[in-house]
Design a protein around this motif. Structure first.
Motif, PDB file in Angstrom:
ATOM      1  N   GLU A 193     -41.382 -33.162 -17.140  1.00 37.42           N
ATOM      2  CA  GLU A 193     -40.113 -33.773 -16.735  1.00 37.42           C
ATOM      3  C   GLU A 193     -39.905 -33.549 -15.242  1.00 37.42           C
ATOM      4  OE1 GLU A 193     -36.932 -32.129 -19.185  1.00 37.42           O
ATOM      5  OE2 GLU A 193     -38.520 -31.470 -20.553  1.00 37.42           O
ATOM      6  N   LEU A 209     -35.580 -37.417 -23.606  1.00 36.53           N
ATOM      7  CA  LEU A 209     -35.682 -36.684 -22.340  1.00 36.53           C
ATOM      8  C   LEU A 209     -35.108 -37.496 -21.183  1.00 36.53           C
ATOM      9  CD1 LEU A 209     -39.267 -35.141 -22.688  1.00 36.53           C
ATOM     10  CD2 LEU A 209     -37.090 -33.906 -22.769  1.00 36.53           C
ATOM     11  N   ARG A 223     -37.161 -33.419 -12.658  1.00 37.62           N
ATOM     12  CA  ARG A 223     -35.702 -33.285 -12.651  1.00 37.62           C
ATOM     13  C   ARG A 223     -35.166 -33.293 -11.221  1.00 37.62           C
ATOM     14  NH1 ARG A 223     -35.339 -28.159 -16.902  1.00 37.62           N
ATOM     15  NH2 ARG A 223     -36.087 -29.271 -18.768  1.00 37.62           N
ATOM     16  N   VAL A 261     -40.484 -39.003 -16.860  1.00 42.31           N
ATOM     17  CA  VAL A 261     -41.249 -38.206 -17.822  1.00 42.31           C
ATOM     18  C   VAL A 261     -42.701 -38.654 -17.705  1.00 42.31           C
ATOM     19  CG1 VAL A 261     -41.675 -37.654 -20.251  1.00 42.31           C
ATOM     20  CG2 VAL A 261     -39.330 -37.886 -19.410  1.00 42.31           C
ATOM     21  N   VAL A 275     -33.120 -36.089 -15.597  1.00 44.02           N
ATOM     22  CA  VAL A 275     -34.567 -36.303 -15.696  1.00 44.02           C
ATOM     23  C   VAL A 275     -34.845 -37.701 -15.176  1.00 44.02           C
ATOM     24  CG1 VAL A 275     -36.542 -36.485 -17.252  1.00 44.02           C
ATOM     25  CG2 VAL A 275     -34.819 -34.718 -17.642  1.00 44.02           C
TER      26      VAL A 275
END
Length: 262
Positions: free
Chosen positions: A217, A119, A219, A231, A228
């Motif tokens: 996430e 991610l 963003r 996280v 991203v």
């Protein structure tokens, strides 16, 4: 009702707990008494007790009677697909707005789970920076949520406040928006799994009692791309929390239906 004697006894004890016949904080009768009460062998009664402990209904301590655990369903985690803000910054759970850190938050460098690396867009096996905190209501001595923020080492080097002990008003999200001069967007995925030993200790949950995992996430736009930046994984006992949200109508489901609609 379940077919095996063990499941039948577990079903009956579970119902008794939920009906308040065995109140939270109290003890169950001995294995011998349970076996006599439910008409089974003592080993069967003990297996049923262990099954309920694995489900989060009981706490087992050597040389002590099984204790009935608190199961505060009123602490339902309501996630309504909105982000809010108060004087301290952004928050995501209305019922946890006044929660604070239980114990001292920690930070450091770790190799994250592979899905977190993916991610963040960093190679698997590469170190990232983490910020860990345990959260609970004011005055709580046991955490109800464990939250971990993962950030790439490159981003922390670019924005040193992200790795500082004190990140300043609004925390890391305000620092990200200030640096990139645009608004964050968030995307969440909710899953469930068995707790790690560290989560068992922090949340005081049995090894077989699942935890909910909210993977969020953060963003933000960088040049022409959406990246991203962070996280966050928040874990909580599935025996204590549920997920609730409003179901909104898509334009295809508008009411009243137009002429010719199915």
């Amino acid at each position: 009702m379940s077919g095996t004697a063990q499941d039948r006894v577990a079903d009956q004890i579970r119902r008794a707990i939920e009906a308040g016949e065995y109140p939270a904080g109290g003890s169950l009768p001995s294995g011998e008494k349970l076996a006599e009460q439910y008409g089974v062998h003592r080993n069967t009664a003990q297996k049923a007790v262990r099954q309920l402990a694995g489900e989060g209904y009981l706490t087992l301590t050597r040389r002590h009677a099984p204790k009935v655990r608190e199961r505060p369903r009123h602490l339902t985690l309501v996630r309504d697909r909105s982000v809010y803000r108060d004087d301290l910054g952004y928050f995501f759970d209305r019922n946890a707005q006044d929660w604070r850190a239980v114990g001292t938050p920690t930070r450091g460098v770790v190799v994250p789970p592979e899905h977190v690396s993916d991610l963040l867009g960093v190679p698997r096996g590469q170190d990232v920076f983490v910020r860990d905190r345990k959260m609970g209501p004011p005055g709580a001595d046991t955490a109800l949520q464990v939250a971990t923020s993962y950030l790439s080492m490159a981003l922390v080097a670019e924005i040193p406040a992200l790795g500082a002990e004190k990140t300043g008003p609004g925390g890391i999200y305000d620092r990200l928006e200030e640096h990139f001069e645009c608004a964050l967007e968030w995307h969440e995925t909710i899953s469930a799994r068995q707790p790690t030993p560290e989560e068992q200790a922090a949340l005081r949950v049995p090894a077989l009692s699942p935890v909910l995992v909210v993977t969020r996430e953060a963003r933000i736009q960088r040049d022409e791309d959406i990246v991203v930046a962070e996280v966050n994984e928040t874990r909580m006992s599935a025996a204590q929390f549920a997920v609730s949200y409003a179901v909104r109508r898509d334009a295809s489901a508008v009411w009243p239906r137009g002429e010719g609609a199915a």
